[in-house]
Scaffold this motif. Structure first.
Motif, short mmCIF file in Angstrom:
data_model
loop_
_atom_site.label_atom_id
_atom_site.label_comp_id
_atom_site.label_asym_id
_atom_site.label_seq_id
_atom_site.Cartn_x
_atom_site.Cartn_y
_atom_site.Cartn_z
N VAL A 7 0.86 -1.18 0.00
CA VAL A 7 0.00 0.00 0.00
C VAL A 7 0.90 1.23 0.00
N PRO A 8 0.62 2.19 -0.91
CA PRO A 8 1.49 3.38 -0.92
C PRO A 8 1.42 4.11 0.43
N GLN A 9 2.56 4.61 0.85
CA GLN A 9 2.65 5.27 2.15
C GLN A 9 1.65 6.43 2.24
N GLY A 10 1.00 6.57 3.38
CA GLY A 10 0.11 7.71 3.59
C GLY A 10 -1.34 7.43 3.22
N ILE A 11 -1.63 6.19 2.77
CA ILE A 11 -3.02 5.85 2.42
C ILE A 11 -3.43 4.65 3.25
N GLU A 12 -4.63 4.69 3.73
CA GLU A 12 -5.10 3.58 4.56
C GLU A 12 -5.38 2.35 3.69
N ARG A 13 -5.02 1.19 4.18
CA ARG A 13 -5.14 -0.04 3.39
C ARG A 13 -6.55 -0.25 2.81
N ASP A 14 -7.56 -0.11 3.66
CA ASP A 14 -8.92 -0.39 3.18
C ASP A 14 -9.35 0.62 2.12
N ALA A 15 -9.01 1.87 2.38
CA ALA A 15 -9.38 2.92 1.41
C ALA A 15 -8.68 2.64 0.08
N PHE A 16 -7.45 2.18 0.17
CA PHE A 16 -6.68 1.91 -1.04
C PHE A 16 -7.31 0.74 -1.82
N LEU A 17 -7.62 -0.34 -1.11
CA LEU A 17 -8.21 -1.50 -1.79
C LEU A 17 -9.57 -1.14 -2.38
N GLN A 18 -10.29 -0.29 -1.68
CA GLN A 18 -11.57 0.19 -2.18
C GLN A 18 -11.39 0.98 -3.48
N ALA A 19 -10.38 1.85 -3.47
CA ALA A 19 -10.11 2.67 -4.67
C ALA A 19 -9.71 1.77 -5.84
N LEU A 20 -8.91 0.75 -5.56
CA LEU A 20 -8.51 -0.18 -6.63
C LEU A 20 -9.74 -0.89 -7.20
N ALA A 21 -10.65 -1.28 -6.31
CA ALA A 21 -11.87 -1.96 -6.77
C ALA A 21 -12.68 -1.05 -7.70
N GLU A 22 -12.67 0.22 -7.35
CA GLU A 22 -13.40 1.21 -8.18
C GLU A 22 -12.78 1.31 -9.57
N LEU A 23 -11.44 1.33 -9.61
CA LEU A 23 -10.76 1.44 -10.90
C LEU A 23 -10.95 0.16 -11.73
#
Ligand code: ADP
Length: 544
Positions: free
Chosen positions: A12-28
């Motif tokens: 997970v890129p530094q400074g981003i919360e894991r769940d928010a990141f995985l959620q964003a990936l799902a959106e993309l």
């Protein structure tokens, strides 16, 4: 489970919360289609040049988990690139565009910031949009390799046009050109030979540069400048935009060609030889990027492991090198010059005669007769590349060590004996200090030359990796103290090298940062590439 099926935790890129990141990936993933987004959660596998990974640097000099992508996306069009950029801005996620990711020795497919989402443009955007047999130009997408362009021109029967390929032909024409890579025909300066870009900016707008800005034009690939400021430069070796199309000029078939090779006996011949080469090259009697290679690399170019010749520690001693070279065309000599003359026989003979009389001023100089060389001799690889025929034989020298990887030190200097000698000495001393074999090769552009020193190391040996990196860092600093800078570099050295371009208290970097902040206010595009950090990252210890 077998290794390939086991999972790694996605980075997970530094400074981003894991769940928010995985959620964003799902959106993309939803936007692009499931098959066009891959999370990097499998064990990292290195493959080889033609089957390279797009998740990390297969030749990493750091720990392999340091420069890795969190996910890879595959846009199919400029519009989809814009969509990805919009998504990255919305979530403030770092993205890193690659064309094909075969930038081996300079970082491969790896992003500079760990956990960036890699945009692998080449997988789906791989069309040759135009080949114009009258203007001698083409227009390509990021996934077009030198091989593919060469084959397409052959397939159309356009015998009258040549392409220019770098040492290794499997890379992307766009990727190599925007990183200011070079090839070996008279069109070897790829950046100088490109004409027109289409670029997606970090905020998502698209521009076309040069004549491409004029609707209905038919000169995008024939007049590179257009009107007003020439903006192309800021999209090479930078992080200011994503190039989705590029025009390239093609060379007319010169009507004949002939490779030649000379060898010179002593290390000290380097300085007088440079004095001979300079006027010949500037006046185009030497017509292509001229290569002067040390015997050490010529031996390695045969593809045999170092242990064939030497099992001791430290650099292979010079007596062993010469014994190993005795069965090669370099023989007991130290330097090998590879060049090519272009044009019909009567034109070549004039130039070759001049070269011959000049080169023979070095006592003991030897001209090699190509008809005596077997077909798999390295000479023929240079012959193909200088004739615009893509090749990959160059890579053979990575077999020098087990798990061979390479990274380069590439300072620029004028074509002068004093400069060549200074750089040679500096490199040799540092290689001896760190116990590394020294492979200097001088590539003479026109008024300048790049010294290319490839360091080959075992990528599974942390101690040798550390030595290679320390050697590189010292050479960069030594060179800068003498006024020399590198023309291109690996991700790991970008901050250091950008730091050596410090005139005016770092005026050029302040200028680059101002452009970066204006074009990329959220700092999402390839942060840190070429030492340019967006505001969000500056002063937070990202440099290395
Ligand atoms: P190649 O496959 O020719 O070796 P890469 O795709 O690895 O080239 O590109 C080299 C580097 O240049 C990449 O790491 C990236 O930073 C930059 N780059 C490549 N293609 C693009 C592009 N289309 N737009 C912007 N930057 C690019």
């Amino acid at each position: 489970k077998p290794r390939a099926e086991r999972q790694r935790l996605p980075v997970v890129p530094q400074g981003i919360e894991r769940d928010a990141f995985l959620q964003a990936l799902a959106e993309l993933k939803e936007e692009l289609g499931a098959e066009n987004l891959e999370i990097n959660d499998k064990p990292l596998t290195d493959g080889w040049y033609m089957e390279h990974p797009n998740t990390h640097d297969m030749m990493t000099i750091l720990h392999e988990e340091e420069l890795v992508a969190s996910a890879v996306v595959y846009p199919g069009s400029t519009e989809e690139v814009q969509q990805i950029v919009a998504w990255a801005n919305k979530h403030k996620i770092p993205i890193f565009p690659i064309s094909m990711g075969r930038n081996l020795g300079y970082g491969g497919a790896a992003p500079r910031v760990r956990g960036s989402v890699t945009i692998d443009l080449g997988k789906r955007m791989n069309k040759i949009l135009d080949i114009n047999p009258e203007d001698f130009t083409c227009l390509v997408e990021p996934g077009v390799s030198f091989y593919a362009l060469y084959e397409a021109i052959q397939a159309k029967g356009y015998d009258h046009m040549w392409i220019d390929s770098p040492d290794l032909g499997g890379g992307s024409v766009i990727g190599n050109t925007v990183d200011r890579g070079v090839g070996y025909t008279p069109y070897g300066d790829h950046w100088a030979c490109h004409a027109g870009l289409e670029v997606v900016l970090p905020t998502g707008e698209v521009i076309r540069t040069g004549m491409g800005a004029l609707p209905g034009n038919n000169t995008w690939q024939t007049f590179p400048y257009g009107f007003g400021p020439y903006s192309d430069g800021i999209f090479s070796q930078s992080n200011f935009g994503i190039v989705t199309k590029m025009g390239m000029t093609l060379m007319p078939n010169p009507g004949g060609y002939e490779s030649f090779m000379y060898t010179f006996p002593n290390e000290e011949d380097l300085a007088p030889l440079m004095e001979i080469i300079r006027p010949l090259r500037i006046s185009n009697i030497l017509e292509n990027v001229a290569q002067l290679r040390h015997v050490s690399q010529s031996i390695a170019a045969r593809g045999l492991p170092r242990t064939t010749f030497y099992t001791g520690a430290g650099p292979v001693p010079s007596s062993v090198l010469h014994a190993a070279a005795s069965s090669s065309p370099v023989g007991d000599h130290t330097w090998a010059y590879y060049g090519m003359a272009y044009g019909p026989a009567h034109i070549r003979s004039h130039k070759l005669a001049l070269v011959n009389s000049e080169f023979r001023k070095i006592p003991g100089a030897r001209k090699i007769d190509p008809s005596t060389l077997p077909p798999d001799e390295y000479f023929w690889s240079r012959d193909r590349v200088a004739a615009g025929i893509p090749d990959i034989q160059e890579l053979r020298w990575v077999n020098w060590t087990p798990n061979g990887a390479h990274v380069a030190f590439s300072p620029v200097s004028p074509i002068r004996g004093t400069d060549a000698t200074a750089l040679f000495k500096l490199g040799k001393a540092r290689h001896e200090q760190y116990g590394i074999d020294f492979w200097p090769a001088f590539c003479v552009g026109l008024r300048e030359m790049h010294l290319i020193v490839e360091i080959v190391f075992d990528r599974h040996d942390p101690e040798r990796k550390e030595a290679a990196l320390a050697c590189l860092r010292d050479m960069v600093d030594d060179a800068a103290r003498l006024g020399y800078g590198e023309y291109r570099t690996h991700l790991v050295l970008m901050d250091q090298i950008a730091g050596t371009y410090s005139w005016g208290d770092g005026a050029i970097m302040r200028f680059n940062e101002r452009i970066k902040d204006a074009l990329d206010p959220n700092g999402i595009l390839a942060p840190g590439r070429c030492g340019i950090w967006p505001r969000r990252y500056r002063g937070r210890g990202w440099e290395m």
